[in-house]
Design a protein around this motif. Structure first.
Motif, PDB file in Angstrom:
ATOM      1  N   CYS A  65       0.854  -1.185   0.000  1.00  0.00           N
ATOM      2  CA  CYS A  65       0.000   0.000   0.000  1.00  0.00           C
ATOM      3  C   CYS A  65       0.889   1.234   0.000  1.00  0.00           C
ATOM      4  O   CYS A  65       1.903   1.271   0.696  1.00  0.00           O
ATOM      5  N   SER A  66       0.494   2.243  -0.777  1.00  0.00           N
ATOM      6  CA  SER A  66       1.254   3.490  -0.741  1.00  0.00           C
ATOM      7  C   SER A  66       0.347   4.685  -0.944  1.00  0.00           C
ATOM      8  O   SER A  66      -0.513   4.691  -1.817  1.00  0.00           O
ATOM      9  N   GLY A  67       0.564   5.678  -0.096  1.00  0.00           N
ATOM     10  CA  GLY A  67      -0.121   6.953  -0.210  1.00  0.00           C
ATOM     11  C   GLY A  67      -1.609   6.905   0.027  1.00  0.00           C
ATOM     12  O   GLY A  67      -2.224   5.858  -0.013  1.00  0.00           O
ATOM     13  N   GLY A  68      -2.187   8.059   0.295  1.00  0.00           N
ATOM     14  CA  GLY A  68      -3.615   8.168   0.481  1.00  0.00           C
ATOM     15  C   GLY A  68      -3.983   8.475   1.917  1.00  0.00           C
ATOM     16  O   GLY A  68      -3.199   9.060   2.664  1.00  0.00           O
ATOM     17  N   MET A  69      -5.197   8.062   2.294  1.00  0.00           N
ATOM     18  CA  MET A  69      -5.721   8.358   3.628  1.00  0.00           C
ATOM     19  C   MET A  69      -6.428   7.142   4.219  1.00  0.00           C
ATOM     20  O   MET A  69      -7.015   6.343   3.494  1.00  0.00           O
ATOM     21  N   LEU A  70      -6.383   7.060   5.526  1.00  0.00           N
ATOM     22  CA  LEU A  70      -7.137   6.089   6.305  1.00  0.00           C
ATOM     23  C   LEU A  70      -8.140   6.879   7.138  1.00  0.00           C
ATOM     24  O   LEU A  70      -7.765   7.881   7.763  1.00  0.00           O
ATOM     25  N   GLY A  71      -9.388   6.471   7.115  1.00  0.00           N
ATOM     26  CA  GLY A  71     -10.391   7.153   7.912  1.00  0.00           C
ATOM     27  C   GLY A  71     -11.270   6.164   8.648  1.00  0.00           C
ATOM     28  O   GLY A  71     -11.694   5.153   8.081  1.00  0.00           O
ATOM     29  N   VAL A  72     -11.535   6.440   9.921  1.00  0.00           N
ATOM     30  CA  VAL A  72     -12.466   5.656  10.726  1.00  0.00           C
ATOM     31  C   VAL A  72     -13.539   6.635  11.186  1.00  0.00           C
ATOM     32  O   VAL A  72     -13.225   7.660  11.795  1.00  0.00           O
ATOM     33  N   SER A  73     -14.788   6.326  10.857  1.00  0.00           N
ATOM     34  CA  SER A  73     -15.881   7.205  11.233  1.00  0.00           C
ATOM     35  C   SER A  73     -17.140   6.379  11.467  1.00  0.00           C
ATOM     36  O   SER A  73     -17.541   5.600  10.602  1.00  0.00           O
ATOM     37  N   GLY A  74     -17.722   6.546  12.652  1.00  0.00           N
ATOM     38  CA  GLY A  74     -18.950   5.855  12.969  1.00  0.00           C
ATOM     39  C   GLY A  74     -18.850   4.347  12.884  1.00  0.00           C
ATOM     40  O   GLY A  74     -19.802   3.680  12.510  1.00  0.00           O
ATOM     41  N   GLY A  75     -17.684   3.812  13.185  1.00  0.00           N
ATOM     42  CA  GLY A  75     -17.496   2.365  13.161  1.00  0.00           C
ATOM     43  C   GLY A  75     -17.160   1.789  11.798  1.00  0.00           C
ATOM     44  O   GLY A  75     -16.948   0.590  11.671  1.00  0.00           O
ATOM     45  N   GLU A  76     -17.104   2.626  10.779  1.00  0.00           N
ATOM     46  CA  GLU A  76     -16.726   2.166   9.440  1.00  0.00           C
ATOM     47  C   GLU A  76     -15.327   2.654   9.115  1.00  0.00           C
ATOM     48  O   GLU A  76     -14.919   3.734   9.543  1.00  0.00           O
ATOM     49  N   VAL A  77     -14.596   1.852   8.344  1.00  0.00           N
ATOM     50  CA  VAL A  77     -13.215   2.166   8.008  1.00  0.00           C
ATOM     51  C   VAL A  77     -13.086   2.282   6.498  1.00  0.00           C
ATOM     52  O   VAL A  77     -13.556   1.406   5.759  1.00  0.00           O
ATOM     53  N   ARG A  78     -12.438   3.361   6.069  1.00  0.00           N
ATOM     54  CA  ARG A  78     -12.181   3.556   4.643  1.00  0.00           C
ATOM     55  C   ARG A  78     -10.691   3.797   4.430  1.00  0.00           C
ATOM     56  O   ARG A  78     -10.091   4.631   5.114  1.00  0.00           O
ATOM     57  N   VAL A  79     -10.142   3.067   3.481  1.00  0.00           N
ATOM     58  CA  VAL A  79      -8.771   3.265   3.046  1.00  0.00           C
ATOM     59  C   VAL A  79      -8.860   3.772   1.612  1.00  0.00           C
ATOM     60  O   VAL A  79      -9.385   3.082   0.742  1.00  0.00           O
ATOM     61  N   MET A  80      -8.383   4.987   1.399  1.00  0.00           N
ATOM     62  CA  MET A  80      -8.351   5.580   0.067  1.00  0.00           C
ATOM     63  C   MET A  80      -6.877   5.701  -0.313  1.00  0.00           C
ATOM     64  O   MET A  80      -6.220   6.670   0.052  1.00  0.00           O
ATOM     65  N   ALA A  81      -6.375   4.674  -0.984  1.00  0.00           N
ATOM     66  CA  ALA A  81      -4.943   4.556  -1.241  1.00  0.00           C
ATOM     67  C   ALA A  81      -4.589   4.955  -2.666  1.00  0.00           C
ATOM     68  O   ALA A  81      -5.380   4.755  -3.587  1.00  0.00           O
ATOM     69  N   THR A  82      -3.408   5.480  -2.827  1.00  0.00           N
ATOM     70  CA  THR A  82      -2.901   5.753  -4.162  1.00  0.00           C
ATOM     71  C   THR A  82      -2.697   4.439  -4.896  1.00  0.00           C
ATOM     72  O   THR A  82      -3.116   4.293  -6.048  1.00  0.00           O
TER      73      THR A  82
END
Length: 134
Positions: A65-82
């Motif tokens: 994995c490289s670059g991007g953002m990790l977000g945890v909100s309201g019990g859900e997890v999103r990985v927005m990776a380059t």
């Protein structure tokens, strides 16, 4: 049975994963983090390194994995990776060739050269792919 959370992993090119997961470990700019169910809301920029996802059935998959953002909100997890490449998708010969090329380029550059950071990032991406491929 471990507690689960909804995990979505996307890149600019595709949806990599969208389902229930037990945990995810990713490299952020501040170091490796492990996200489990009921994690507090959290956001962090992603670095370059290995990621591990354990799905709802307890199967663990490794990725580069490289670059991007990790977000945890309201019990859900999103990985927005380059980039996010599962180990079984990685062409090891290509990654090793990229590693060698980047190492040769780094040897020819001064640390103060503006291209040094770009080539260093290429080397880190190649090494992450090789390590994830195992």
């Amino acid at each position: 049975m471990a507690a689960l959370f909804h995990l979505q992993i996307v890149t600019p090119d595709r949806k990599v994963f969208d389902g229930e997961a037990e945990k995810i470990i990713v490299r952020t700019l501040g170091g490796d983090v492990c996200i489990l169910a009921r994690h507090i809301d959290y956001a962090a920029p992603l670095g370059i390194g290995e990621a591990r996802v354990t799905d709802a059935e307890g199967n663990t998959r490794t990725a580069a994995c490289s670059g991007g953002m990790l977000g945890v909100s309201g019990g859900e997890v999103r990985v927005m990776a380059t980039t996010f490449e599962w180990a079984d998708e990685i062409d090891l010969a290509r990654a090793e060739k990229a590693q060698q090329s980047a190492q040769q380029q780094l040897e020819a550059l001064e640390r103060t050269d503006k291209d040094y950071a770009i080539v260093e990032a290429k080397l880190k991406r190649a090494l992450a792919r090789i390590h994830a491929k195992g």
